[in-house]
Design an enzyme around this catalytic site. Structure first.
Site, PDB file in Angstrom:
ATOM      1  N   GLU A 269       5.360  -7.231  -1.026  1.00 10.44           N
ATOM      2  CA  GLU A 269       4.929  -6.436   0.125  1.00 10.44           C
ATOM      3  C   GLU A 269       6.035  -5.423   0.354  1.00 10.44           C
ATOM      4  O   GLU A 269       7.113  -5.754   0.849  1.00 10.44           O
ATOM      5  CB  GLU A 269       4.711  -7.331   1.351  1.00 10.44           C
ATOM      6  CG  GLU A 269       3.887  -6.671   2.444  1.00 10.44           C
ATOM      7  CD  GLU A 269       4.722  -5.797   3.361  1.00 10.44           C
ATOM      8  OE1 GLU A 269       4.659  -4.552   3.190  1.00 10.44           O
ATOM      9  OE2 GLU A 269       5.424  -6.330   4.215  1.00 10.44           O
TER      10      GLU A 269
ATOM     11  N   CYS B 148       6.491  -1.282   8.502  1.00 15.21           N
ATOM     12  CA  CYS B 148       5.878  -0.740   7.282  1.00 15.21           C
ATOM     13  C   CYS B 148       4.459  -0.242   7.535  1.00 15.21           C
ATOM     14  O   CYS B 148       3.922   0.527   6.734  1.00 15.21           O
ATOM     15  CB  CYS B 148       5.887  -1.788   6.170  1.00 15.21           C
ATOM     16  SG  CYS B 148       5.041  -3.327   6.593  1.00 15.21           S
TER      17      CYS B 148
END
Length: 260
Positions: free
Chosen positions: A30, A64
């Site tokens: 990720e 993010c």
């Protein structure tokens, strides 16, 4: 070790993937994001402003999933810039553990410095400073919530992830144009779309090259959600039954004729 999972920057993810190649380890990554927030003229402006505030400034912009490029169709552009700026100026900067704080310090001095560099480069290239931009009286780890309008695609802030409370607003004219501009990045974690046209929403969710797309909402994560991105934003998924597959290996067994 036969597999590994990593959450962090794309740069470090590339290094780990390279190191694991020799033993062909299974990787779940990720990595970074560069999320577009796309607002069409048919959307309700007040809801879009609230949604964009949540998408941009959650966790002080150090996320993010944060909206990094805010594309606004020209019919809403001036009104959005004005309303979004007013909401941004109401944000309270302070101690990260204080209940009244909306924007806390950056995690590292280098994160704050990158925000300042992106602001300076954008202004030198012709962006318009609508609010913020000045040094914070609280010290170098703090970034004053900043709104930049008239940002263009060639500016640093439109090409790199902004991990802080700096909003870059870019105008656009039509659907095909904004899809191409939103997809013009190596990242593909999350995207936001605000429109009241269901057909348009379906086209955008089909054509945007992102692993997660939120339509008319800034909140879309949680334990049941398959969290993950496309392109260089990661490999695999976390959460939901899809996340379990990252820790499993398929095995096929075929029996032929067995003696009685």
């Amino acid at each position: 070790m036969r597999a590994f999972s990593f959450t962090g920057s794309t740069e470090v993810g590339r290094i780990l993937l390279t190191q694991s190649a020799a033993t062909v380890k299974k990787a779940s990554l990720e990595l970074g994001g560069h999320a577009p927030f796309i607002l069409f003229d048919d959307a309700e402006l007040s809801k879009a402003v609230r949604g964009c505030m949540g998408a941009k400034f959650a966790t002080s912009g150090q996320d993010c999933l944060a909206a990094n490029r805010i594309y606004v169709q020209r019919g809403h552009y001036d009104r959005f810039v004005d309303a979004f700026t007013k909401a941004t100026m109401d944000l309270n900067v302070g101690h990260g553990l204080a209940a009244s704080t909306d924007i806390g310090p950056m995690t590292r001095p280098s994160v704050a410095e990158k925000c300042r560099q992106q602001i300076a480069q954008a202004l030198s290239a012709g962006a318009r400073l609508v609010c913020g931009g000045q040094d914070s009286p609280l010290g170098g780890n703090f970034v004053t919530p900043t709104v930049l309008a008239d940002v263009t695609d060639d500016m640093l802030i439109a090409r790199e992830e902004t991990f802080g409370p700096v909003a870059a607003i870019l105008p656009f004219d039509d659907e095909q144009e904004v899809i191409a501009r939103a997809n013009a990045t190596e990242m593909g974690l999350a995207a936001y779309v605000y429109t009241n046209d269901l057909g348009r929403a379906m086209r955008l969710t089909d054509r945007l090259e992102y692993g997660m797309i939120a339509v008319n909402t800034p909140k879309f994560t949680g334990a049941p959600i398959p969290f993950g991105g496309w392109k260089q934003s990661g490999l695999g998924r976390e959460g939901s039954r899809h996340g379990l597959l990252e820790y499993l290996e398929a095995k096929y067994v075929c029996f032929g004729n067995l003696a009685a």
